[in-house]
Design a protein around this motif. Structure first.
Motif, PDB file in Angstrom:
ATOM      1  N   GLN A   1      48.888   6.846 -26.493  1.00  0.00           N
ATOM      2  CA  GLN A   1      48.182   8.068 -26.831  1.00  0.00           C
ATOM      3  C   GLN A   1      48.540   9.123 -25.788  1.00  0.00           C
ATOM      4  N   PHE A   2      49.124  10.249 -26.252  1.00  0.00           N
ATOM      5  CA  PHE A   2      49.607  11.292 -25.364  1.00  0.00           C
ATOM      6  C   PHE A   2      48.717  12.531 -25.460  1.00  0.00           C
ATOM      7  N   PHE A   3      48.381  13.060 -24.294  1.00  0.00           N
ATOM      8  CA  PHE A   3      47.456  14.186 -24.223  1.00  0.00           C
ATOM      9  C   PHE A   3      48.161  15.516 -23.999  1.00  0.00           C
ATOM     10  N   GLY A   4      47.539  16.567 -24.509  1.00  0.00           N
ATOM     11  CA  GLY A   4      47.976  17.916 -24.219  1.00  0.00           C
ATOM     12  C   GLY A   4      47.358  18.406 -22.922  1.00  0.00           C
ATOM     13  N   PRO A   5      47.694  19.628 -22.498  1.00  0.00           N
ATOM     14  CA  PRO A   5      47.204  20.168 -21.231  1.00  0.00           C
ATOM     15  C   PRO A   5      45.751  20.610 -21.271  1.00  0.00           C
TER      16      PRO A   5
END
Lengths: 111, 114
Positions: free
Chosen positions: A100-104
């Motif tokens: 799971q990759f997060f945004g800023p």
């Protein structure tokens, strides 16, 4: 794009106003998540989309919060009648498999 | 509901020292995620563990999931100032994130003095 992007990066609004926060996930990722992070805390789950539908919205604090993902890609988190307690960093994440990759994030400040 | 407890809450070390951060769950973990966050920025994915006893390494960072899948540790060898930040563990609620959401610990603030 290469990663998850969120706009705006910062949003300052007045109590009672309406705001929209945008999330652009990694291309091809079917799962999209919204979290909210208060200072000194870990992120708290708000809502999860699988494709266009909200598979789990149990984290939305009340009916002032709403999110959409009409074409299964970009998502918008909408907050009506903002309150000072809504001030936080709103994080978006996307997933194609298990990672799971997060945004800023978008830092929302309600005055 | 699932709860994650991280320890310590904050950690200050001298450059070159080893350190360990722990993450303990109140329930069996289906997947355990480690992230790093710099102040004012998003979460950077470090590693994901799923199997009991699993261990993964990336550069000088090693993460382990215990056999009972209720505790994970993150170990940094020969710490550097670039390791400074907030380390967060997140747990998949059920069956991997494709089916659910992550519950996070409160984070561990790491400071590395040069």
């Amino acid at each position: 794009g290469a990663g998850v992007s969120q706009t705006p990066s910062n949003k300052v609004t007045e109590k009672g106003k309406y705001v929209e926060l945008r999330c652009d996930p990694i291309s091809g990722h079917t799962a999209l998540y919204w979290y909210r992070q208060s200072l000194g805390q870990g992120p708290e789950f708000l809502i999860y989309f699988q494709g266009t539908g909200a598979a789990d919205d149990s984290g939305l604090p009340n009916d002032r919060f709403f999110a959409v993902r009409p074409e299964g890609s970009v998502s918008t988190l909408k907050i009506q009648r903002t309150e000072r307690g809504d001030s936080a960093v709103y994080l978006c994440a996307s997933s194609g498999s298990n990672e799971q990759f997060f945004g800023p994030g978008t830092r929302l400040t309600v005055l | 509901s699932q709860e994650l407890e991280q320890s310590p809450q904050s950690l200050i070390v001298q450059e070159g020292k080893n350190l360990t951060i722990n993450c303990t769950s109140s329930k069996t973990l289906y997947g355990l995620y480690w992230y790093k966050q710099k102040y004012g920025e998003g979460l950077i994915f470090l590693m994901m563990l799923q199997k009991g006893g699993e261990e993964k390494s990336h550069e000088k960072i090693t993460a382990k999931l215990d056999e009972k899948k209720q505790q994970s540790s993150l170990h940094i060898t020969a710490s550097q100032p670039s390791h400074a930040g907030i380390y967060l563990c997140g747990a998949a609620v059920a069956g991997g994130t494709s089916y659910g959401k992550l519950t996070f610990g409160q984070g561990t603030i790491l400071t590395v003095h040069p």
